[in-house]
Enzyme design. Structure first.
Site: not given
Ligand SMILES: N[C@H](CCC[C@H](N)C(=O)O)C(=O)O
Length: 278
Positions: A161, A219
């Site tokens: 992140h 997210c």
């Molecule tokens: N797109 C994220 C995975 C899903 C994370 C998100 N939907 C959550 O609730 O943490 C990645 O590629 O690391």
């Protein structure tokens, strides 16, 4: 190929849950993208695949795939939906569920008020853990793009992140800026990009442009990353309400090597059978 699926959502971040313990699943990237497609498939941000776990004291193993078919290590909203799914499908007697994921074991708690609380593990800031292609770790970093300079903080919640502080998050041109950040060589494994607006020390607003899915309504790991970065910067207290476009999460972190706790809802939407064109 026919697939039995369950559609679920955690504050608008939506999932197709496939129980590989009850059906045989051979899913390549094309299949995953078809399932996630909102016109030709069921439609979702991520696909969650349940498997039997061979580890002692572990209830289930699950794998996480973004809408683009990429497999990832962590999904906070998805973890809560897995807990809800299991608690309604055979683990009704349990309010504490242990799941094995690519990011390691996580513990899920079904709360009395029907919310789900998740131990999201310890955040990691070392560039090699994120990964971040910099020579040495820093409190914050800077990206120079055509549109200007973008200072950010970076952290791994099991998945990578970048967190940027912003004024009014509603006015951030997220679909322009975030893909340019994601494409930057600083992020060799890609990156989830969060834009955080600090309302006060216990309340932020957040929008996240996810790796492999684009902007989602919420997210969970992104909410954890934003709060962790805000606390590390001395801007937030240890328990924060995070308002995302799809709803609210409560994130707690006592700092250092303590785990991050995330609490929020998880809902069933519908069940069905998908005829996959293979
Ligand atoms: N797109 C994220 C995975 C899903 C994370 C998100 N939907 C959550 O609730 O943490 C990645 O590629 O690391």
């Amino acid at each position: 190929m026919k697939l039995e699926f369950t559609k679920m959502q955690g504050i608008g971040n939506d999932f197709v849950v496939l129980d590989g313990r009850r059906q045989s699943l051979q899913l390549d990237s094309d299949c995953l993208q078809q399932i996630a497609d909102r016109r030709f498939g069921v439609g979702c941000d991520q696909i969650l695949v349940l498997e039997k776990s061979n580890l002692p004291d572990v209830d289930v193993r699950y794998r996480i795939f973004n809408a683009d078919g990429s497999e990832v290590e962590q999904c906070g909203n998805g973890a809560r939906c897995i807990a809800r799914y299991l608690h309604s499908n055979g683990l009704e007697h349990k309010t504490e569920i242990v799941a094995e994921t690519a990011a390691g074991p996580i513990t899920l708690y079904i709360e009395l008020d029907d919310l789900v609380r998740v131990n999201m593990g310890v955040p990691r800031f070392a560039p090699a853990d994120i990964p971040l292609a910099v020579a040495e770790q820093a409190d914050s970093y800077n990206l120079s793009l055509e549109q200007g300079e973008f200072p950010f903080r970076a952290v791994s919640m099991g998945n990578p992140h970048a967190v940027l502080e912003s004024g009014d998050v509603d006015t951030v041109p997220i679909s322009v800026i975030a893909p340019m950040i994601q494409a930057h060589p600083l992020f060799p494994a890609g990156i989830n990009v969060g834009f955080m607006q600090i309302e006060d020390r216990e309340h932020i607003r957040l929008r996240v442009y996810e790796r492999g899915a684009g902007e989602t309504l919420a997210c969970g790991s992104g909410a954890c990353a934003a709060v962790v970065c805000g606390i590390s910067a001395g801007l937030l207290d240890d328990c924060v309400n995070v308002d995302l476009p799809g709803g609210r999460l409560q994130i707690q972190w006592a700092g250092d090597d303590n785990p991050v706790w995330m609490t929020g809802p998880a809902e069933f939407v519908f069940q069905g059978t998908l005829e996959l064109q293979t």
